[in-house]
Design a protein around this motif. Structure first.
Motif, PDB file in Angstrom:
ATOM      1  N   VAL A 155       0.966  -1.207  -0.191  1.00 58.33           N
ATOM      2  CA  VAL A 155      -0.021  -0.109   0.003  1.00 58.33           C
ATOM      3  C   VAL A 155       0.740   1.283  -0.179  1.00 58.33           C
ATOM      4  CG1 VAL A 155      -1.554   1.370   1.384  1.00 58.33           C
ATOM      5  CG2 VAL A 155      -1.997  -0.800   1.268  1.00 58.33           C
ATOM      6  N   LEU A 161      -3.082   5.426   0.882  1.00 58.25           N
ATOM      7  CA  LEU A 161      -4.605   5.080   0.880  1.00 58.25           C
ATOM      8  C   LEU A 161      -5.266   6.248   0.253  1.00 58.25           C
ATOM      9  CD1 LEU A 161      -5.466   3.362   4.282  1.00 58.25           C
ATOM     10  CD2 LEU A 161      -5.147   1.690   2.265  1.00 58.25           C
ATOM     11  N   ALA A 165     -10.754   5.447   1.307  1.00 56.44           N
ATOM     12  CA  ALA A 165     -10.640   4.408   1.460  1.00 56.44           C
ATOM     13  C   ALA A 165     -10.858   3.517   2.745  1.00 56.44           C
ATOM     14  CB  ALA A 165      -8.511   4.337   1.228  1.00 56.44           C
ATOM     15  N   GLU A 167      -9.894   1.119   5.438  1.00 54.00           N
ATOM     16  CA  GLU A 167      -9.439   0.529   6.302  1.00 54.00           C
ATOM     17  C   GLU A 167      -9.823  -1.159   6.307  1.00 54.00           C
ATOM     18  OE1 GLU A 167      -8.187   3.145   8.795  1.00 54.00           O
ATOM     19  OE2 GLU A 167      -7.365   3.831   7.601  1.00 54.00           O
ATOM     20  N   VAL A 170      -9.806  -3.843   2.570  1.00 51.70           N
ATOM     21  CA  VAL A 170      -8.722  -4.586   1.968  1.00 51.70           C
ATOM     22  C   VAL A 170      -9.116  -6.151   1.842  1.00 51.70           C
ATOM     23  CG1 VAL A 170      -6.382  -4.369   1.812  1.00 51.70           C
ATOM     24  CG2 VAL A 170      -7.711  -2.974   3.288  1.00 51.70           C
ATOM     25  N   VAL A 208      -7.883  -2.276  -1.943  1.00 56.27           N
ATOM     26  CA  VAL A 208      -8.435  -1.425  -1.059  1.00 56.27           C
ATOM     27  C   VAL A 208     -10.630  -1.320  -1.201  1.00 56.27           C
ATOM     28  CG1 VAL A 208      -8.049   0.663   0.037  1.00 56.27           C
ATOM     29  CG2 VAL A 208      -6.094  -0.665  -0.642  1.00 56.27           C
TER      30      VAL A 208
END
Length: 237
Positions: A155, A161, A165, A167, A170, A208
């Motif tokens: 990443v 990110l 995004a 988190e 993913v 992502v």
């Protein structure tokens, strides 16, 4: 007015969700707090475990034949995974390690052309050993896989990110023995040490996910000044 307070409530809810519980020690994680100094890593901790690196199409390799400079050279593997060596012609290189390819060249040279050949092969640059990083990262694309590549490092290679995004969404897609498999990961949990940063291998696809909540919060921030102005005007009256 009702619309404004509804948006306000939604924004506050998002902010409330952003709070994180403090990290505590677990069987997998030891937490050092305050002024307690963390232990120093030893030599073994600083060396990453070697991974299998394979020669692939369009990779650049160097072949060194000890004592025979005429046969030593840097070359590119062709699209079919083959290289051309003087005296012995074309050799299949794709899908082999550098050591395996060196042994093949030694066998071809031995006896007929060079007595007891000693061949060393190194991968100079690889375009076949790459990971695809897609979705909500700053710079999606293909990135070379190093010996120490992990999800967080992958990443980071894509400049981190992106704004929206998610988190907690993913996905790592991988093919193992012809079977398509997927791993689901939480970037924030890995950052906080709740579980290990998983390794990433060549041909993996990292995706992502997108966060609708982040988009909603951005939209709220953009329209909030327009909603606040009428309320201020009413209060002044």
């Amino acid at each position: 007015m009702r619309h404004y307070f509804a948006l306000s409530a939604a924004a506050l809810a998002l902010v409330g969700c952003a709070g994180q519980a403090p990290i505590h020690s677990t069987p997998e994680l030891t937490v050092f707090e305050g002024r307690t100094e963390m232990p120093t890593p030893n030599r073994g901790d600083l060396i990453a475990e070697d991974r299998l690196a394979l020669v692939g199409p369009l990779d650049t390799i160097s072949v060194s034949v000890y004592g025979v400079p005429e046969l030593s050279r840097e070359m590119q593997v062709d699209a079919g995974g083959r290289i051309a060596m003087p005296l012995i012609g074309a050799i299949d290189a794709g899908g082999k390690t550098a050591a395996e390819l060196a042994l093949d060249i030694e066998e071809q040279l031995s006896g007929r052309y060079v007595r007891n050949p000693n061949v060393t092969v190194n991968i100079v640059s690889s375009v076949s050993q790459v990971v695809t990083i897609d979705g909500q990262v700053v710079e999606p694309g293909l990135y070379p896989v190093t010996n120490q590549m992990t999800l967080l490092r992958a990443v980071a290679s894509a400049r981190g990110l992106a704004e929206f995004a998610d988190e907690d969404d993913v996905v790592v897609l991988r093919t193992v023995q012809g079977q398509r498999i997927a791993g689901l990961y939480n970037i924030e949990a890995i950052r906080r040490g709740l579980y290990d940063d998983p390794p990433i291998y060549a041909n993996d696809l990292v995706v992502v996910g997108d966060s609708p909540q982040r988009r909603l919060f951005r939209d709220f921030i953009s329209v909030a000044p327009l909603l606040v102005a009428p309320i201020v005007a009413v209060l002044r009256r």
